[in-house]
Scaffold this motif. Structure first.
Motif, short mmCIF file in Angstrom:
data_model
loop_
_atom_site.label_atom_id
_atom_site.label_comp_id
_atom_site.label_asym_id
_atom_site.label_seq_id
_atom_site.Cartn_x
_atom_site.Cartn_y
_atom_site.Cartn_z
N LEU A 128 -40.91 4.19 24.26
CA LEU A 128 -40.60 5.60 24.53
C LEU A 128 -40.01 5.81 25.92
CD1 LEU A 128 -43.67 7.47 22.97
CD2 LEU A 128 -41.32 7.43 22.12
N ARG A 129 -40.36 4.93 26.85
CA ARG A 129 -39.81 4.99 28.22
C ARG A 129 -39.98 6.41 28.79
NH1 ARG A 129 -33.54 4.07 28.61
NH2 ARG A 129 -33.75 6.18 27.81
N VAL A 130 -41.23 6.83 28.89
CA VAL A 130 -41.55 8.21 29.27
C VAL A 130 -41.04 8.52 30.67
CG1 VAL A 130 -43.43 9.85 29.63
CG2 VAL A 130 -43.57 8.18 27.77
N VAL A 131 -40.33 9.65 30.79
CA VAL A 131 -39.88 10.13 32.09
C VAL A 131 -40.77 11.30 32.51
CG1 VAL A 131 -37.52 9.34 31.81
CG2 VAL A 131 -38.13 11.63 31.05
N ALA A 191 -40.55 25.15 19.83
CA ALA A 191 -40.68 24.32 21.02
C ALA A 191 -39.79 23.08 20.97
CB ALA A 191 -42.14 23.89 21.20
N VAL A 192 -39.38 22.69 19.77
CA VAL A 192 -38.57 21.48 19.60
C VAL A 192 -37.09 21.75 19.88
CG1 VAL A 192 -37.74 19.86 17.82
CG2 VAL A 192 -40.19 20.44 17.96
N ARG A 193 -36.67 22.99 19.75
CA ARG A 193 -35.24 23.30 19.68
C ARG A 193 -34.50 23.07 21.00
NH1 ARG A 193 -36.19 28.53 15.76
NH2 ARG A 193 -36.76 27.26 13.92
N ALA A 194 -35.22 23.01 22.10
CA ALA A 194 -34.56 22.72 23.38
C ALA A 194 -34.21 21.24 23.52
CB ALA A 194 -35.45 23.16 24.54
N GLY A 195 -34.69 20.41 22.62
CA GLY A 195 -34.38 18.98 22.65
C GLY A 195 -35.55 18.16 23.15
N LEU A 196 -35.65 16.93 22.66
CA LEU A 196 -36.77 16.05 22.98
C LEU A 196 -36.27 14.76 23.60
CD1 LEU A 196 -38.76 16.49 19.64
CD2 LEU A 196 -39.21 17.63 21.82
N ASP A 197 -37.06 14.24 24.54
CA ASP A 197 -36.75 12.96 25.17
C ASP A 197 -37.38 11.79 24.44
OD1 ASP A 197 -35.33 13.78 27.77
OD2 ASP A 197 -37.11 15.07 27.75
N GLY A 198 -38.31 12.06 23.57
CA GLY A 198 -38.94 10.98 22.82
C GLY A 198 -39.77 11.52 21.68
N ILE A 199 -39.82 10.76 20.60
CA ILE A 199 -40.58 11.14 19.40
C ILE A 199 -41.30 9.91 18.88
CG2 ILE A 199 -40.43 12.00 17.03
CD1 ILE A 199 -37.86 13.47 17.84
N LEU A 200 -42.57 10.09 18.50
CA LEU A 200 -43.36 9.01 17.90
C LEU A 200 -43.86 9.44 16.53
CD1 LEU A 200 -45.02 6.36 17.88
CD2 LEU A 200 -46.85 7.64 19.03
N PHE A 201 -43.65 8.58 15.54
CA PHE A 201 -44.29 8.70 14.23
C PHE A 201 -45.14 7.45 14.02
CE2 PHE A 201 -40.33 11.05 12.33
CZ PHE A 201 -40.66 12.19 13.03
N ASP A 202 -46.44 7.63 13.87
CA ASP A 202 -47.36 6.53 13.56
C ASP A 202 -47.80 6.77 12.12
OD1 ASP A 202 -49.22 4.53 13.49
OD2 ASP A 202 -50.40 5.23 15.19
N PRO A 230 -29.48 13.09 23.89
CA PRO A 230 -28.87 11.80 24.18
C PRO A 230 -29.75 11.00 25.16
CG PRO A 230 -27.21 13.51 24.22
CD PRO A 230 -28.54 14.21 24.09
N GLN A 231 -29.91 9.73 24.88
CA GLN A 231 -30.79 8.80 25.60
C GLN A 231 -32.26 9.01 25.24
OE1 GLN A 231 -29.85 9.03 29.83
NE2 GLN A 231 -27.91 7.98 29.53
N GLY A 232 -32.55 9.93 24.33
CA GLY A 232 -33.92 10.09 23.85
C GLY A 232 -34.29 8.94 22.93
N ARG A 233 -35.57 8.63 22.87
CA ARG A 233 -36.05 7.48 22.11
C ARG A 233 -36.88 7.92 20.90
NH1 ARG A 233 -36.47 2.50 25.12
NH2 ARG A 233 -34.52 2.28 26.30
N LEU A 234 -36.70 7.22 19.79
CA LEU A 234 -37.49 7.39 18.58
C LEU A 234 -38.28 6.12 18.35
CD1 LEU A 234 -38.23 8.82 15.85
CD2 LEU A 234 -36.19 7.70 14.89
N ALA A 235 -39.61 6.24 18.22
CA ALA A 235 -40.48 5.09 17.94
C ALA A 235 -41.24 5.36 16.66
CB ALA A 235 -41.44 4.86 19.10
N VAL A 236 -41.19 4.42 15.72
CA VAL A 236 -41.86 4.59 14.43
C VAL A 236 -42.68 3.35 14.13
CG1 VAL A 236 -41.60 5.11 11.98
CG2 VAL A 236 -39.90 5.96 13.61
#
Length: 300
Positions: free
Chosen positions: A9-12, A79-90, A221-227
């Protein structure tokens, strides 16, 4: 796979992140610990018990917002509509769900045959088994559980329910075991069937496909998706989703020249699995597969 997820996710510090499957918050704590005062963490889960746990632990943190629902519906959250820097689905069922007999997920614990991640939505496993015809049951066991004895098990279920309803996990597990051929079994005879029914009742694969599309749209852009997936059906969907946006399709000489392919995702490394130490301490992690992708500027 805590460390692999955090690295992926490389959290900023001031980023905005979504944990679409809160569970009991292991990954959420890791993300929150890396966020500064300007960061935001959005938490989702279908399970009301998971949401209650999130409210107890994080409800007073101004950086955290909590919403009960499937990640398939994440696009509906303002809250999502402004854009996300990372998303996790477990993906899959959580340990608390498996460990509580009353939830009906485990063939190893006798309880009501429910299996719903959201107990307030849809049919329970018992309700579905009471009304589905033999062919539908067999198709579900084969499609979602890859159960080779699906037809025989379906016949046994239909025959038994004609005599009495199948309403307990132990009853279904015993019935499935009695329908299986004798011999050496690497896993419990009911494993694949319970998995298949759970996936079907909760619409897990359909929600995953919808959720991946919504996550892709929500990422900056440059946001990360982790599944993290736990069986081949899930992982195949995730792998194909990333590949379709990261790699040009193979050329076909019989077709007209297609437009130049512009990748909009980049796979971050190969699929990762839990290491030996984690599997030893948490045997349920042995089938976990993590895939990470980054959204590219071309997708903007």
């Amino acid at each position: 796979m805590f460390e692999q997820v955090m690295e992926g996710l490389r959290v900023v510090e001031n980023g905005t992140y979504l944990d679409g499957t809160f569970g009991r918050g292991g990954h959420a704590r890791g993300v929150l610990g890396r966020l500064g005062a300007g960061g935001r963490l959005l938490l989702m889960d279908k399970d009301p018990e998971a949401i209650a746990a999130a409210e107890r632990e994080f409800g007073t943190d101004p950086r955290v917002s909590i919403r009960r629902g499937s990640f398939a519906d994440l696009a509906r959250w303002d809250a999502v509509r402004a854009g996300l820097d990372g998303i996790l689905f477990d993906l899959g069922v959580s340990s608390p769900q498996l460990d509580v007999a009353e939830r009906g997920f485990s063939f190893g614990k006798d309880g009501p045959l429910d299996m719903r991640m959201d107990p307030d939505a849809g049919e329970s496993a018992a309700q579905w088994l009471a009304r589905a015809d033999e062919r539908e049951i067999a198709d579900v066991l084969w499609t979602y559980g890859e159960e080779r004895m699906s037809r025989k098990i379906a016949r046994a279920i239909v025959a038994r329910r004609a005599q009495q309803p199948i309403e307990r996990t132990a009853d279904l597990a015993q019935l499935i075991a009695s329908a299986m051929p004798r011999g050496k079994q690497d896993i419990h005879p009911a494993t694949r069937s319970f998995q298949a029914i759970r996936i079907y009742v909760n619409r897990e694969l359909a929600d995953l496909e919808t959720g991946l599309d919504a996550a892709y749209a929500a990422l900056k852009p440059q946001g990360r998706l982790a599944v993290i997936s736990f069986h081949s059906l899930e992982d195949r969907i995730v792998k194909r989703f990333i590949a379709a946006r990261a790699k040009a399709p193979p050329a076909n000489r019989r077709l007209p020249v297609a437009e130049t392919f512009v990748p909009t995702l980049r796979a971050i490394g190969d699929a990762q699995k839990a290491d030996t130490a984690e599997v030893a301490s948490n045997p349920r992690s042995r089938s976990a597969v993590l895939r990470v992708a980054e959204k590219l500027e071309a997708a903007a």
